[in-house]
Write an enzyme that holds these catalytic residues in place. Structure first.
Site, PDB file in Angstrom:
ATOM      1  N   ASP A   1       0.786  -1.248   0.000  1.00  0.00           N
ATOM      2  CA  ASP A   1       0.000   0.000   0.000  1.00  0.00           C
ATOM      3  C   ASP A   1       0.818   1.300   0.000  1.00  0.00           C
ATOM      4  O   ASP A   1       1.816   1.397   0.710  1.00  0.00           O
ATOM      5  CB  ASP A   1      -0.855   0.095   1.267  1.00  0.00           C
TER       6      ASP A   1
ATOM      7  N   TRP B   1       5.635 -10.363   0.784  1.00  0.00           N
ATOM      8  CA  TRP B   1       5.151  -9.655   1.969  1.00  0.00           C
ATOM      9  C   TRP B   1       5.869 -10.231   3.193  1.00  0.00           C
ATOM     10  O   TRP B   1       6.061 -11.438   3.300  1.00  0.00           O
ATOM     11  CB  TRP B   1       3.633  -9.858   2.078  1.00  0.00           C
TER      12      TRP B   1
HETATM   13  C1  FRU Z   1      -3.995  -3.606   2.653  1.00  0.00           C
HETATM   14  C2  FRU Z   1      -3.376  -3.997   3.985  1.00  0.00           C
HETATM   15  C3  FRU Z   1      -3.721  -3.008   5.081  1.00  0.00           C
HETATM   16  C4  FRU Z   1      -2.602  -3.204   6.055  1.00  0.00           C
HETATM   17  C5  FRU Z   1      -1.431  -3.459   5.137  1.00  0.00           C
HETATM   18  C6  FRU Z   1      -0.450  -4.484   5.642  1.00  0.00           C
HETATM   19  O1  FRU Z   1      -3.303  -4.138   1.558  1.00  0.00           O
HETATM   20  O2  FRU Z   1      -3.767  -5.308   4.334  1.00  0.00           O
HETATM   21  O3  FRU Z   1      -4.990  -3.198   5.657  1.00  0.00           O
HETATM   22  O4  FRU Z   1      -2.403  -2.060   6.840  1.00  0.00           O
HETATM   23  O5  FRU Z   1      -1.977  -3.938   3.925  1.00  0.00           O
HETATM   24  O6  FRU Z   1       0.669  -4.566   4.797  1.00  0.00           O
END
Ligand code: FRU
Length: 487
Positions: A39, A63
């Site tokens: 994000d 991730w």
């Molecule tokens: C959206 C999300 C958010 C969170 C972040 C974690 O893609 O899941 O809700 O803050 O990514 O990386």
């Protein structure tokens, strides 16, 4: 020990980002300095420059424990990376610094508001997590986490609000100088609410009210809320998880919607219409800012959760942002257009008009970094296809179906090695159609009819696939304008 995590991330990125040459990246879309990006965070103007942070895992292209990456720009197109801003180095954010926002305080400090994810062992040793809102203050490069963190936790939530899913604060300043923030929160029915908080100084926050509840009507958990006034309407943008498709809308399970509406007397937001914000394959978790000249600009993660396995083999980086888009309201609907700054990158323009039938190429029309507009007079055809990033083996197709009034993006032959869905469509109005395609090496964004719809998709085919071709099963009258952009 605590400081080491940020230091290690900064050292790692300074070494390994050197292995990625500029030619291996998009030209004017922000990509991760190294590793993984999701994000956009902290999209703000600070000391006259745009700052954009991002969910960041520097150490590999997946991730992982979330850091905040950081970049700044004068025009939202040329980005300069700065050292990582946040690392998960405190007890209260040991499992990640999740999404959040930023603002310049009157005293000149840059305030970041983010979600700390804390992992704790419960009485029987099981791992449980909690999400809390935290602040950090800095000078545009270095940030110190606020000593009184968290600034909001489960104690601040109304009854039924989940402490496990409480995240993504987006803040703004009101005309009287006080602050507001919206954040996503799971509710007792397993869906979500947008909670509104207020603060006098950006550091001391209290719950104000529940702005709106999902009540299982639009997906489940609503991630990354953003809330603002635009052209006389209130706009709420959320990224719902577990969204169910309706017609051609909301097809990505993790979707993003815009809601236009008003607040009622109780200050609750009541939506009047809900639309998919992007009909393509890669778009999630957008965030907006207001520029100094009053434009509301939106930028999103140009990816979606479900297709993250689609990394190109041997990727050194994975994750880019969309082109920033200007938002407005026309005839009661949200319109998105490429930021006007893009016009400054134009270095040459080609005009062509004529009839296209069968397989067709136009001398000089080609390229992977380009701004290409086609105006199609509704003619005697069913399908008019533009193939971009094309060579003998690969092509990414944008198809106008004049009988069904749809525009489709199809990346079945864009070199992906996973058998996931590669086609999405949107409905367009009947009559002449205008398609503006922005290509930047690894993506195409299709703005339909002046931004009434957008379809966004990444594509990681070899850069030698530079072709642009046309295929028409009848005859189409076409006006074409191609701007070649600075590389
Ligand atoms: C959206 C999300 C958010 C969170 C972040 C974690 O893609 O899941 O809700 O803050 O990514 O990386």
């Amino acid at each position: 020990m605590e400081k080491d995590k940020l230091k290690s991330a900064r050292l790692y990125e300074s070494i390994y980002s050197r292995e990625i040459s500029p030619a291996e990246r998009p030209v004017f879309h922000l990509s991760t300095l190294v590793g993984w990006l999701n994000d956009p965070n902290g999209f703000s103007v600070y000391k006259g420059e745009y700052h954009l942070f991002y969910q960041y895992h520097p150490y590999n292209t997946n991730w992982g424990p979330m850091h905040w990456g950081h970049a700044k720009s004068k025009d939202l197109l040329h980005w300069q990376w700065l050292p990582a801003a946040l690392a998960p180095d405190q007890e209260y954010d040991n499992a990640g610094c999740f999404s959040g926002s930023a603002i310049e305080l009157p005293d000149g400090r840059h305030l970041l508001l983010y979600t700390g994810v804390q992992s704790i062992a419960d009485a029987v040793g099981r791992e449980v997590t909690r999400q809390i809102q935290c602040a950090a203050l800095g000078n545009g490069v270095d940030y110190q986490k606020y000593e009184k963190n968290p600034v909001l936790d489960e104690e601040d939530l109304p009854r039924g609000g989940s402490s496990v899913d409480f995240r993504d604060p987006k803040l703004w300043r009101e005309p009287d100088g006080s602050y507001r923030a919206v954040a996503a929160n799971m509710t007792e029915d397993g869906s979500a609410a947008v909670r509104l908080f207020r603060s006098e100084d950006g550091l001391h926050w209290v719950f104000d009210r529940t702005l709106v509840r999902c009540e299982n009507r639009i997906g489940k958990m609503w991630e990354c809320p953003d809330y603002f006034a635009l052209d006389g309407q209130q706009v709420l943008i959320v990224s719902p998880m577990e969204m169910e498709a309706q017609g051609l809308s909301f097809h990505n399970g993790c979707s993003t919607v815009s809601m236009l509406g008003q607040e009622n007397q109780e200050g609750e937001f009541v939506w009047e219409r809900v639309d998919s914000l992007d009909y393509g394959l890669d778009f999630y978790a957008p965030q907006t800012l207001l520029t100094q000249d009053g434009r509301r600009i939106l930028i999103a993660w140009m990816q979606r959760q479900e297709s993250c396995r689609c990394q190109p083999p041997g990727a050194k980086w994975f994750g880019q942002m969309t082109l920033p888009r200007e938002l407005s309201i026309r005839d009661g609907r949200l319109i998105q257009t490429p930021i006007r700054e893009l016009e400054r990158l134009r270095k040459a323009t080609l005009h062509w008009s004529g009839e296209i039938s069968g397989s067709f190429t136009i001398p000089g029309v080609q390229g992977r970094v380009t701004d290409l507009t086609l105006r199609l007079q509704l003619g005697a055809y069913h399908h008019f296809t533009i193939q971009v990033a094309a060579d003998d083996k690969v092509h990414t197709d944008i198809i106008h179906n004049s009988a069904k009034h749809t525009v489709t993006i199809d990346r079945t032959f864009s070199g992906f090695r996973f058998d996931i869905l590669h086609r999405r469509s949107c409905e367009v109005h009947s009559g002449a159609v205008e398609l503006r395609l922005i290509l930047d090496r690894f993506s195409v964004e299709v703005f339909v009819n002046g931004g009434e719809q957008v379809l966004t998709s990444t594509l990681y085919t070899d850069q030698s696939a530079q072709g642009i071709r046309f295929v028409c099963d009848g005859t189409a009258k076409v006006e074409l304008e191609q701007h070649f952009l600075e590389v």
